[in-house]
Design a protein around this motif. Structure first.
Motif, PDB file in Angstrom:
ATOM      1  N   GLY A   1       0.830  -1.200   0.000  1.00 11.23           N
ATOM      2  CA  GLY A   1       0.000   0.000   0.000  1.00 11.23           C
ATOM      3  C   GLY A   1       0.865   1.250   0.000  1.00 11.23           C
ATOM      4  N   LEU A   2       0.224   2.393  -0.145  1.00  8.51           N
ATOM      5  CA  LEU A   2       0.937   3.675  -0.167  1.00  8.51           C
ATOM      6  C   LEU A   2       0.577   4.484   1.066  1.00  8.51           C
ATOM      7  N   LEU A   3       1.583   4.830   1.850  1.00  6.27           N
ATOM      8  CA  LEU A   3       1.392   5.717   2.998  1.00  6.27           C
ATOM      9  C   LEU A   3       1.723   7.139   2.564  1.00  6.27           C
ATOM     10  N   GLU A   4       0.887   8.102   2.960  1.00  7.83           N
ATOM     11  CA  GLU A   4       1.081   9.497   2.540  1.00  7.83           C
ATOM     12  C   GLU A   4       1.965  10.290   3.477  1.00  7.83           C
ATOM     13  N   SER A   5       1.751  10.167   4.778  1.00  9.39           N
ATOM     14  CA  SER A   5       2.361  11.100   5.713  1.00  9.39           C
ATOM     15  C   SER A   5       3.638  10.600   6.363  1.00  9.39           C
ATOM     16  N   GLU A   6       3.964   9.368   6.156  1.00 12.59           N
ATOM     17  CA  GLU A   6       5.172   8.858   6.788  1.00 12.59           C
ATOM     18  C   GLU A   6       5.909   7.944   5.831  1.00 12.59           C
ATOM     19  N   ILE A   7       7.181   7.862   6.026  1.00 11.18           N
ATOM     20  CA  ILE A   7       7.989   6.922   5.263  1.00 11.18           C
ATOM     21  C   ILE A   7       8.277   5.766   6.204  1.00 11.18           C
ATOM     22  N   PRO A   8       7.790   4.569   5.865  1.00 12.12           N
ATOM     23  CA  PRO A   8       7.992   3.441   6.775  1.00 12.12           C
ATOM     24  C   PRO A   8       9.468   3.203   7.036  1.00 12.12           C
ATOM     25  N   SER A   9       9.795   2.939   8.287  1.00 18.33           N
ATOM     26  CA  SER A   9      11.195   2.740   8.653  1.00 18.33           C
ATOM     27  C   SER A   9      11.717   1.398   8.162  1.00 18.33           C
ATOM     28  N   SER A  10      10.866   0.391   8.165  1.00 18.29           N
ATOM     29  CA  SER A  10      11.309  -0.909   7.658  1.00 18.29           C
ATOM     30  C   SER A  10      10.117  -1.656   7.100  1.00 18.29           C
ATOM     31  N   ASN A  11      10.227  -1.993   5.853  1.00 15.57           N
ATOM     32  CA  ASN A  11       9.204  -2.809   5.223  1.00 15.57           C
ATOM     33  C   ASN A  11       9.537  -4.274   5.476  1.00 15.57           C
ATOM     34  N   THR A  12       8.507  -5.071   5.645  1.00 13.65           N
ATOM     35  CA  THR A  12       8.777  -6.486   5.831  1.00 13.65           C
ATOM     36  C   THR A  12       8.847  -7.205   4.499  1.00 13.65           C
ATOM     37  N   CYS A  13       8.427  -6.564   3.425  1.00  9.08           N
ATOM     38  CA  CYS A  13       8.637  -7.089   2.074  1.00  9.08           C
ATOM     39  C   CYS A  13       8.773  -5.895   1.137  1.00  9.08           C
ATOM     40  N   THR A  14       9.261  -6.130  -0.047  1.00  5.43           N
ATOM     41  CA  THR A  14       9.422  -5.051  -1.007  1.00  5.43           C
ATOM     42  C   THR A  14       8.059  -4.725  -1.597  1.00  5.43           C
ATOM     43  N   PRO A  15       7.552  -3.506  -1.370  1.00  8.79           N
ATOM     44  CA  PRO A  15       6.220  -3.157  -1.874  1.00  8.79           C
ATOM     45  C   PRO A  15       6.209  -3.003  -3.388  1.00  8.79           C
ATOM     46  N   ASP A  16       5.017  -2.885  -3.934  1.00 11.53           N
ATOM     47  CA  ASP A  16       4.814  -2.716  -5.373  1.00 11.53           C
ATOM     48  C   ASP A  16       5.256  -1.315  -5.783  1.00 11.53           C
ATOM     49  N   THR A  17       6.507  -1.178  -6.187  1.00 10.73           N
ATOM     50  CA  THR A  17       7.053   0.135  -6.512  1.00 10.73           C
ATOM     51  C   THR A  17       6.530   0.670  -7.840  1.00 10.73           C
ATOM     52  N   ILE A  18       5.998  -0.180  -8.698  1.00  6.11           N
ATOM     53  CA  ILE A  18       5.431   0.287  -9.967  1.00  6.11           C
ATOM     54  C   ILE A  18       4.248   1.213  -9.683  1.00  6.11           C
ATOM     55  N   ASN A  19       3.495   0.917  -8.636  1.00 13.78           N
ATOM     56  CA  ASN A  19       2.366   1.763  -8.246  1.00 13.78           C
ATOM     57  C   ASN A  19       2.747   2.742  -7.130  1.00 13.78           C
ATOM     58  N   SER A  20       4.027   3.014  -6.983  1.00 11.76           N
ATOM     59  CA  SER A  20       4.551   3.977  -6.006  1.00 11.76           C
ATOM     60  C   SER A  20       4.241   3.603  -4.560  1.00 11.76           C
ATOM     61  N   HIS A  21       4.023   2.342  -4.283  1.00 10.05           N
ATOM     62  CA  HIS A  21       3.769   1.930  -2.903  1.00 10.05           C
ATOM     63  C   HIS A  21       5.057   1.980  -2.087  1.00 10.05           C
ATOM     64  N   ASN A  22       4.926   2.316  -0.808  1.00  9.43           N
ATOM     65  CA  ASN A  22       6.094   2.409   0.051  1.00  9.43           C
ATOM     66  C   ASN A  22       5.926   1.601   1.332  1.00  9.43           C
ATOM     67  N   TYR A  23       4.854   0.831   1.436  1.00  8.56           N
ATOM     68  CA  TYR A  23       4.572   0.060   2.633  1.00  8.56           C
ATOM     69  C   TYR A  23       4.199  -1.356   2.226  1.00  8.56           C
ATOM     70  N   GLY A  24       4.861  -2.327   2.817  1.00 10.37           N
ATOM     71  CA  GLY A  24       4.559  -3.715   2.491  1.00 10.37           C
ATOM     72  C   GLY A  24       4.711  -4.620   3.679  1.00 10.37           C
ATOM     73  N   VAL A  25       3.838  -5.598   3.804  1.00  7.79           N
ATOM     74  CA  VAL A  25       3.953  -6.614   4.844  1.00  7.79           C
ATOM     75  C   VAL A  25       3.905  -7.981   4.166  1.00  7.79           C
ATOM     76  N   LYS A  26       4.583  -8.932   4.793  1.00  6.42           N
ATOM     77  CA  LYS A  26       4.627 -10.269   4.206  1.00  6.42           C
ATOM     78  C   LYS A  26       4.060 -11.280   5.176  1.00  6.42           C
ATOM     79  N   SER A  27       3.926 -12.485   4.703  1.00  7.15           N
ATOM     80  CA  SER A  27       3.430 -13.558   5.563  1.00  7.15           C
ATOM     81  C   SER A  27       4.396 -13.787   6.697  1.00  7.15           C
ATOM     82  N   PRO A  28       3.856 -14.149   7.877  1.00  4.37           N
ATOM     83  CA  PRO A  28       4.762 -14.351   9.026  1.00  4.37           C
ATOM     84  C   PRO A  28       5.664 -15.550   8.860  1.00  4.37           C
TER      85      PRO A  28
END
Length: 144
Positions: free
Chosen positions: A117-144
């Motif tokens: 997903g895309l967060l507007e007001s913050e830059i996530p400090s650590s993504n747990t997976c590489t988000p979909d950068t083609i759609n400018s996403h900067n937030y990603g979570v992966k399966s545990p």
């Protein structure tokens, strides 16, 4: 007898102070709205993550909606909606969508995923997976 009233300078100073306070208020209001939408996005992603985990517990693997490539999370409605969640959430802004990618394929089944997903007001400090950068996403979570 002196006439009572405000001088032009006093009126201009008061108007300037009010304008500055209004500008500060508008900027703060916009930031609060962005943080509120980001909180909803994080909550939506966690809700989808929870539904995916329940699906995996029942079926044994995660759904594949696009041969391991990024796809709209709305494509998860067939395997998840009605059994694991009432509906796939939509982004608070209509211009963005959540994205899903199945990962860790083995024997034609997928044992991992990434939600993005895309967060507007913050830059996530650590993504747990590489988000979909083609759609400018900067937030990603992966399966545990």
């Amino acid at each position: 007898m002196k006439a009572r009233g405000f001088t032009l300078i006093e009126i201009l100073v008061a108007a300037t102070i009010l304008a500055v306070l209004a500008a500060i208020g508008l900027v703060s209001y916009g930031k609060i709205n962005q943080r509120s939408r980001d909180s909803k996005r994080k909550s939506d992603v966690e809700q989808m993550r929870s539904a995916l985990e329940m699906y995996r517990l029942d079926i044994g693997y995660y759904p594949n909606t696009g041969a391991g490539s990024w796809t709209d999370a709305s494509n998860l409605s067939t395997p998840l909606v009605s059994t694991y969640m009432p509906a796939i959430p939509s982004d608070p802004k209509t211009t963005q969508v959540y994205r899903y990618k199945a990962t860790n394929v083995s024997g034609g089944n997928y044992y991992g995923y990434c939600l993005s997903g895309l967060l507007e007001s913050e830059i996530p400090s650590s993504n747990t997976c590489t988000p979909d950068t083609i759609n400018s996403h900067n937030y990603g979570v992966k399966s545990p």
